[in-house]
Design an enzyme around this catalytic site. Structure first.
Site, PDB file in Angstrom:
ATOM      1  N   GLU A  66     -16.671 -25.523 122.361  1.00 52.95           N
ATOM      2  CA  GLU A  66     -17.627 -26.590 122.610  1.00 52.95           C
ATOM      3  C   GLU A  66     -17.112 -27.462 123.746  1.00 52.95           C
ATOM      4  O   GLU A  66     -16.002 -27.992 123.679  1.00 52.95           O
ATOM      5  CB  GLU A  66     -17.893 -27.442 121.369  1.00 52.95           C
ATOM      6  CG  GLU A  66     -18.939 -28.519 121.650  1.00 52.95           C
ATOM      7  CD  GLU A  66     -19.525 -29.172 120.417  1.00 52.95           C
ATOM      8  OE1 GLU A  66     -20.287 -30.147 120.587  1.00 52.95           O
ATOM      9  OE2 GLU A  66     -19.235 -28.706 119.294  1.00 52.95           O
ATOM     10  N   GLU A  91     -13.004 -32.381 125.170  1.00 53.01           N
ATOM     11  CA  GLU A  91     -13.597 -33.716 125.316  1.00 53.01           C
ATOM     12  C   GLU A  91     -12.579 -34.661 125.958  1.00 53.01           C
ATOM     13  O   GLU A  91     -11.530 -34.925 125.377  1.00 53.01           O
ATOM     14  CB  GLU A  91     -14.023 -34.257 123.945  1.00 53.01           C
ATOM     15  CG  GLU A  91     -14.554 -35.665 123.955  1.00 53.01           C
ATOM     16  CD  GLU A  91     -15.752 -35.827 124.878  1.00 53.01           C
ATOM     17  OE1 GLU A  91     -15.647 -36.623 125.839  1.00 53.01           O
ATOM     18  OE2 GLU A  91     -16.784 -35.167 124.645  1.00 53.01           O
ATOM     19  N   ASP A 118     -10.581 -32.238 131.280  1.00 52.90           N
ATOM     20  CA  ASP A 118     -11.586 -31.427 131.967  1.00 52.90           C
ATOM     21  C   ASP A 118     -11.471 -29.975 131.499  1.00 52.90           C
ATOM     22  O   ASP A 118     -10.376 -29.411 131.441  1.00 52.90           O
ATOM     23  CB  ASP A 118     -11.339 -31.528 133.481  1.00 52.90           C
ATOM     24  CG  ASP A 118     -12.451 -30.931 134.317  1.00 52.90           C
ATOM     25  OD1 ASP A 118     -12.998 -29.874 133.941  1.00 52.90           O
ATOM     26  OD2 ASP A 118     -12.767 -31.512 135.365  1.00 52.90           O
ATOM     27  N   ASP A 140     -23.138 -35.116 130.097  1.00 50.56           N
ATOM     28  CA  ASP A 140     -23.405 -36.305 130.912  1.00 50.56           C
ATOM     29  C   ASP A 140     -24.451 -35.966 131.968  1.00 50.56           C
ATOM     30  O   ASP A 140     -24.234 -35.086 132.799  1.00 50.56           O
ATOM     31  CB  ASP A 140     -22.108 -36.771 131.577  1.00 50.56           C
ATOM     32  CG  ASP A 140     -22.218 -38.163 132.172  1.00 50.56           C
ATOM     33  OD1 ASP A 140     -23.314 -38.527 132.640  1.00 50.56           O
ATOM     34  OD2 ASP A 140     -21.216 -38.897 132.173  1.00 50.56           O
ATOM     35  N   LYS A 144     -28.493 -40.550 138.484  1.00 51.45           N
ATOM     36  CA  LYS A 144     -28.751 -40.932 139.874  1.00 51.45           C
ATOM     37  C   LYS A 144     -28.633 -39.718 140.786  1.00 51.45           C
ATOM     38  O   LYS A 144     -27.703 -38.924 140.651  1.00 51.45           O
ATOM     39  CB  LYS A 144     -27.779 -42.026 140.309  1.00 51.45           C
ATOM     40  CG  LYS A 144     -27.962 -43.342 139.558  1.00 51.45           C
ATOM     41  CD  LYS A 144     -26.987 -44.395 140.045  1.00 51.45           C
ATOM     42  CE  LYS A 144     -27.177 -45.709 139.279  1.00 51.45           C
ATOM     43  NZ  LYS A 144     -26.231 -46.751 139.735  1.00 51.45           N
ATOM     44  N   ARG A 215     -25.652 -37.405 117.393  1.00 54.76           N
ATOM     45  CA  ARG A 215     -26.081 -38.782 117.633  1.00 54.76           C
ATOM     46  C   ARG A 215     -26.875 -38.898 118.935  1.00 54.76           C
ATOM     47  O   ARG A 215     -27.739 -39.773 119.055  1.00 54.76           O
ATOM     48  CB  ARG A 215     -24.870 -39.707 117.669  1.00 54.76           C
ATOM     49  CG  ARG A 215     -23.912 -39.474 118.841  1.00 54.76           C
ATOM     50  CD  ARG A 215     -22.636 -40.253 118.680  1.00 54.76           C
ATOM     51  NE  ARG A 215     -21.934 -39.815 117.482  1.00 54.76           N
ATOM     52  CZ  ARG A 215     -20.905 -40.467 116.964  1.00 54.76           C
ATOM     53  NH1 ARG A 215     -20.472 -41.582 117.540  1.00 54.76           N
ATOM     54  NH2 ARG A 215     -20.300 -40.019 115.882  1.00 54.76           N
ATOM     55  N   TYR A 216     -26.586 -38.031 119.898  1.00 61.39           N
ATOM     56  CA  TYR A 216     -27.307 -38.083 121.167  1.00 61.39           C
ATOM     57  C   TYR A 216     -28.751 -37.625 120.997  1.00 61.39           C
ATOM     58  O   TYR A 216     -29.666 -38.184 121.605  1.00 61.39           O
ATOM     59  CB  TYR A 216     -26.586 -37.227 122.209  1.00 61.39           C
ATOM     60  CG  TYR A 216     -25.153 -37.668 122.421  1.00 61.39           C
ATOM     61  CD1 TYR A 216     -24.862 -38.843 123.100  1.00 61.39           C
ATOM     62  CD2 TYR A 216     -24.094 -36.927 121.909  1.00 61.39           C
ATOM     63  CE1 TYR A 216     -23.554 -39.266 123.279  1.00 61.39           C
ATOM     64  CE2 TYR A 216     -22.782 -37.337 122.074  1.00 61.39           C
ATOM     65  CZ  TYR A 216     -22.521 -38.505 122.767  1.00 61.39           C
ATOM     66  OH  TYR A 216     -21.214 -38.929 122.922  1.00 61.39           O
ATOM     67  N   GLU A 217     -28.962 -36.615 120.173  1.00 65.82           N
ATOM     68  CA  GLU A 217     -30.322 -36.185 119.875  1.00 65.82           C
ATOM     69  C   GLU A 217     -31.084 -37.285 119.146  1.00 65.82           C
ATOM     70  O   GLU A 217     -32.262 -37.552 119.445  1.00 65.82           O
ATOM     71  CB  GLU A 217     -30.305 -34.914 119.033  1.00 65.82           C
ATOM     72  CG  GLU A 217     -31.694 -34.401 118.684  1.00 65.82           C
ATOM     73  CD  GLU A 217     -31.651 -33.186 117.788  1.00 65.82           C
ATOM     74  OE1 GLU A 217     -32.721 -32.857 117.216  1.00 65.82           O
ATOM     75  OE2 GLU A 217     -30.589 -32.571 117.640  1.00 65.82           O
TER      76      GLU A 217
END
Length: 235
Positions: A66, A91, A118, A140, A144, A215-217
């Site tokens: 992941e 992560e 990374d 992420d 922009k 949590r992002y969903e």
């Protein structure tokens, strides 16, 4: 690619993540970082194991990866529900790493390894055809336009993944940003080692039962954004 070439390639890459640290860590969190994390990470200065399954104790039957596990809820769910599968979580954000370390410590999850940096150097180090499934859930978005070049899901990343993924392995991507979904599909179209598996709109509008929410969903739902759930096959 030898070690010097890998180091040169990494130094030329744009950073794909923001800050590394949020709140000040508690003493227990510091202990997990200094004592537990070193036992779970990888030393890229050493040769990669010929059989990645042997990097887990006890050895597992296959290995999943992941990339950017955030709060670790998906990573930990998969580890709990697939005890014979090794989970490597990548992560760079320390708060997320602490959440994963806490679950590993409290639940004695022996089928998890972590990489708190990374992912690209790790991908260059891993053995060829060693990963059976890859997850990238709500990476992420760098919204922009001038920052789009920092988006991690790209043809370059897919080529790194193609080397380490087994034929028939699955890559799962979730995003709540329509433009990210569009550029992701464009990236896949440029890398012949991957094929989009969707046969109908439902295939990318709904996630599978073995694909728990994050949590992002939930945040995307509260803010009225559609989520996209893509599955790509390593051919």
């Amino acid at each position: 690619m030898d070690r010097d070439e890998a180091k040169s390639a990494h130094s030329a890459e744009l950073r794909s993540f923001g800050r590394r640290r949020g709140r000040k860590p508690s003493p227990r969190q510091v202990h997990l970082f200094t004592e537990l994390l070193p036992r779970l990470t990888f030393d890229l200065a050493e040769p990669a194991p010929k059989a990645l399954e042997s990097a887990f104790a006890p050895a597992v039957s296959n290995v999943w990866l992941e990339i950017g596990f955030g709060g670790a809820e998906h990573l930990v769910w998969q580890a709990r529900h697939h005890p014979d599968t090794g989970l490597i979580g990548c992560e760079p954000f320390e708060d997320g790493v602490v959440k994963a370390l806490t679950a590993i410590d409290e639940d004695a999850l022996g089928n998890m390894r972590l990489w708190a940096d990374d992912v690209r150097p790790l991908l260059r180090w891993l053995p060829e055809a060693s990963i059976s499934r890859v997850f990238m859930l709500f990476p992420d978005p760098w919204p922009k336009k001038r920052h789009h070049k920092r988006r991690l899901f790209s043809p370059e990343l897919l080529r790194l993944l193609a080397r380490v993924m087994k034929p028939g392995a699955e890559l799962r991507l979730a995003t709540d940003i329509g433009d990210y979904a569009r550029t992701a599909l464009m990236a896949v179209s440029q890398v012949p080692e991957f094929r989009w598996t969707a046969e109908s709109p439902q295939d990318w509008r709904q996630r599978l039962e073995d694909w728990p929410g994050t949590r992002y969903e939930a945040k995307a739902g509260r803010e009225g954004r559609r989520c996209y759930f893509f599955r790509f096959l390593r051919v």
